[in-house]
Design a protein around this motif. Structure first.
Motif, PDB file in Angstrom:
ATOM      1  N   ALA A 168       0.863  -1.179   0.000  1.00 16.44           N
ATOM      2  CA  ALA A 168       0.000   0.000   0.000  1.00 16.44           C
ATOM      3  C   ALA A 168       0.898   1.228   0.000  1.00 16.44           C
ATOM      4  N   LEU A 169       0.713   2.117  -0.971  1.00 18.40           N
ATOM      5  CA  LEU A 169       1.546   3.315  -1.023  1.00 18.40           C
ATOM      6  C   LEU A 169       0.989   4.379  -0.090  1.00 18.40           C
ATOM      7  N   ALA A 170       1.886   5.078   0.585  1.00 17.44           N
ATOM      8  CA  ALA A 170       1.454   6.033   1.598  1.00 17.44           C
ATOM      9  C   ALA A 170       1.044   7.372   0.995  1.00 17.44           C
ATOM     10  N   ASP A 171       1.669   7.766  -0.118  1.00 19.87           N
ATOM     11  CA  ASP A 171       1.449   9.126  -0.613  1.00 19.87           C
ATOM     12  C   ASP A 171       0.407   9.219  -1.717  1.00 19.87           C
ATOM     13  N   ARG A 172      -0.089   8.100  -2.181  1.00 22.80           N
ATOM     14  CA  ARG A 172      -1.148   8.082  -3.196  1.00 22.80           C
ATOM     15  C   ARG A 172      -2.126   6.973  -2.852  1.00 22.80           C
ATOM     16  N   PRO A 173      -3.366   7.067  -3.333  1.00 21.93           N
ATOM     17  CA  PRO A 173      -4.352   6.021  -2.988  1.00 21.93           C
ATOM     18  C   PRO A 173      -4.130   4.754  -3.808  1.00 21.93           C
ATOM     19  N   LEU A 174      -2.943   4.208  -3.696  1.00 20.24           N
ATOM     20  CA  LEU A 174      -2.539   3.073  -4.532  1.00 20.24           C
ATOM     21  C   LEU A 174      -2.207   1.861  -3.691  1.00 20.24           C
ATOM     22  N   ILE A 175      -2.512   0.697  -4.240  1.00 21.62           N
ATOM     23  CA  ILE A 175      -2.009  -0.553  -3.687  1.00 21.62           C
ATOM     24  C   ILE A 175      -1.649  -1.423  -4.878  1.00 21.62           C
ATOM     25  N   HIS A 176      -0.556  -2.174  -4.757  1.00 20.99           N
ATOM     26  CA  HIS A 176      -0.192  -3.059  -5.865  1.00 20.99           C
ATOM     27  C   HIS A 176       0.409  -4.347  -5.332  1.00 20.99           C
ATOM     28  N   THR A 177       0.499  -5.313  -6.218  1.00 22.21           N
ATOM     29  CA  THR A 177       1.059  -6.606  -5.834  1.00 22.21           C
ATOM     30  C   THR A 177       2.485  -6.727  -6.347  1.00 22.21           C
ATOM     31  N   HIS A 178       3.206  -7.640  -5.729  1.00 22.63           N
ATOM     32  CA  HIS A 178       4.461  -8.161  -6.249  1.00 22.63           C
ATOM     33  C   HIS A 178       4.344  -9.675  -6.196  1.00 22.63           C
ATOM     34  N   GLY A 179       5.005 -10.323  -7.099  1.00 16.68           N
ATOM     35  CA  GLY A 179       5.056 -11.785  -7.056  1.00 16.68           C
ATOM     36  C   GLY A 179       4.280 -12.469  -8.158  1.00 16.68           C
ATOM     37  N   LEU A 180       3.213 -11.810  -8.648  1.00 18.76           N
ATOM     38  CA  LEU A 180       2.395 -12.481  -9.672  1.00 18.76           C
ATOM     39  C   LEU A 180       3.196 -12.687 -10.959  1.00 18.76           C
ATOM     40  N   TRP A 181       4.073 -11.698 -11.253  1.00 21.48           N
ATOM     41  CA  TRP A 181       4.869 -11.850 -12.469  1.00 21.48           C
ATOM     42  C   TRP A 181       5.883 -12.978 -12.296  1.00 21.48           C
ATOM     43  N   GLU A 182       6.600 -12.969 -11.180  1.00 22.82           N
ATOM     44  CA  GLU A 182       7.645 -13.994 -11.022  1.00 22.82           C
ATOM     45  C   GLU A 182       7.053 -15.376 -10.785  1.00 22.82           C
ATOM     46  N   ARG A 183       5.898 -15.464 -10.146  1.00 22.19           N
ATOM     47  CA  ARG A 183       5.330 -16.788  -9.867  1.00 22.19           C
ATOM     48  C   ARG A 183       4.398 -17.286 -10.974  1.00 22.19           C
ATOM     49  N   PHE A 184       3.662 -16.405 -11.626  1.00 20.39           N
ATOM     50  CA  PHE A 184       2.611 -16.842 -12.564  1.00 20.39           C
ATOM     51  C   PHE A 184       2.748 -16.227 -13.955  1.00 20.39           C
ATOM     52  N   HIS A 185       3.823 -15.444 -14.154  1.00 22.28           N
ATOM     53  CA  HIS A 185       4.023 -14.748 -15.419  1.00 22.28           C
ATOM     54  C   HIS A 185       2.754 -13.982 -15.826  1.00 22.28           C
ATOM     55  N   HIS A 186       2.163 -13.366 -14.844  1.00 25.11           N
ATOM     56  CA  HIS A 186       0.968 -12.544 -15.038  1.00 25.11           C
ATOM     57  C   HIS A 186       1.320 -11.152 -14.539  1.00 25.11           C
ATOM     58  N   LEU A 187       0.909 -10.128 -15.269  1.00 26.41           N
ATOM     59  CA  LEU A 187       1.205  -8.769 -14.814  1.00 26.41           C
ATOM     60  C   LEU A 187       0.735  -8.577 -13.374  1.00 26.41           C
ATOM     61  N   ASP A 188       1.553  -7.900 -12.584  1.00 25.20           N
ATOM     62  CA  ASP A 188       1.108  -7.593 -11.232  1.00 25.20           C
ATOM     63  C   ASP A 188      -0.062  -6.614 -11.291  1.00 25.20           C
ATOM     64  N   LEU A 189      -0.842  -6.634 -10.219  1.00 20.15           N
ATOM     65  CA  LEU A 189      -2.106  -5.894 -10.181  1.00 20.15           C
ATOM     66  C   LEU A 189      -1.969  -4.620  -9.361  1.00 20.15           C
ATOM     67  N   GLU A 190      -2.830  -3.674  -9.651  1.00 21.08           N
ATOM     68  CA  GLU A 190      -2.803  -2.394  -8.942  1.00 21.08           C
ATOM     69  C   GLU A 190      -4.227  -1.869  -8.822  1.00 21.08           C
ATOM     70  N   ILE A 191      -4.499  -1.173  -7.729  1.00 13.77           N
ATOM     71  CA  ILE A 191      -5.774  -0.472  -7.584  1.00 13.77           C
ATOM     72  C   ILE A 191      -5.470   0.953  -7.157  1.00 13.77           C
ATOM     73  N   ARG A 192      -6.122   1.907  -7.819  1.00 11.25           N
ATOM     74  CA  ARG A 192      -5.957   3.310  -7.445  1.00 11.25           C
ATOM     75  C   ARG A 192      -7.347   3.853  -7.120  1.00 11.25           C
ATOM     76  N   LEU A 193      -7.643   3.889  -5.840  1.00 10.97           N
ATOM     77  CA  LEU A 193      -8.982   4.289  -5.446  1.00 10.97           C
ATOM     78  C   LEU A 193      -8.898   4.954  -4.079  1.00 10.97           C
ATOM     79  N   ALA A 194      -9.561   6.111  -3.954  1.00 11.44           N
ATOM     80  CA  ALA A 194      -9.471   6.894  -2.722  1.00 11.44           C
ATOM     81  C   ALA A 194     -10.410   6.346  -1.653  1.00 11.44           C
ATOM     82  N   VAL A 195     -10.162   5.103  -1.272  1.00 10.95           N
ATOM     83  CA  VAL A 195     -10.856   4.495  -0.131  1.00 10.95           C
ATOM     84  C   VAL A 195      -9.784   4.092   0.869  1.00 10.95           C
ATOM     85  N   SER A 196     -10.151   3.545   1.996  1.00 11.49           N
ATOM     86  CA  SER A 196      -9.158   3.204   3.009  1.00 11.49           C
ATOM     87  C   SER A 196      -8.212   2.117   2.481  1.00 11.49           C
TER      88      SER A 196
END
Ligand SMILES: [Zn+2]
Length: 152
Positions: free
Chosen positions: A47-75
């Motif tokens: 979870a990024l502190a300075d923007r309403p962002l959260i993203h994953t790591h690991g999906l690319w290295e484990r599943f060769h799938h782009l990592d995911l991200e959500i940018r939404l101004a919720v908690s």
């Protein structure tokens, strides 16, 4: 639905796991915990502190799938709760690509767009506002429309 510590690396969870350590040991412990989580469940969330962002790591290295991200101004907890089912689906073999619309994971459709981060491309998950409007609809409120912003 998803335990907070399942793949969470928010400061609260990191603190719980690093009490009494020096700053260098903390960095080591965080890195080690990330690698353990990626090996065990396939992904971790930042979870990024300075923007309403959260993203994953690991999906690319484990599943060769782009990592995911959500940018939404919720908690941050809400962002994690929205991210987790999508990440879990990838670990269960589902594949998503930019331009896709999924109707299976939530009670509302979600869409996927490509976005650049500093050193990689990610797949951002875009949610409709409570009325069902996506950012490309002129009725979509600004706070939801900002989901498509390119941050870097
Ligand atoms: Zn990160």
């Amino acid at each position: 639905m998803y335990p907070h510590d399942a793949a969470c690396l928010c400061s609260t969870c990191v603190l719980e796991h690093t009490q009494g350590l020096s700053p260098l040991e903390v960095l080591d412990a965080i890195r080690q915990r990330e690698q353990d989580l990626i090996a065990r469940i396939g992904w971790v969330a930042h979870a990024l502190a300075d923007r309403p962002l959260i993203h994953t790591h690991g999906l690319w290295e484990r599943f060769h799938h782009l990592d995911l991200e959500i940018r939404l101004a919720v908690s941050p907890e809400k962002r994690y709760a929205l991210l987790a089912p999508v990440a879990e689906a990838v670990t269960n073999g589902q594949r998503f690509a930019a331009g896709d619309e999924d109707h299976t994971l939530f009670s509302v459709p979600i869409r996927f767009i490509a976005r650049d981060e500093s050193e990689r491309q990610v797949l951002r998950v875009v949610f409709p506002d409570p009325q069902g409007y996506f950012p490309d609809d002129s009725h979509c409120p600004p706070i939801w429309a900002e989901q498509v912003l390119q941050d870097f």
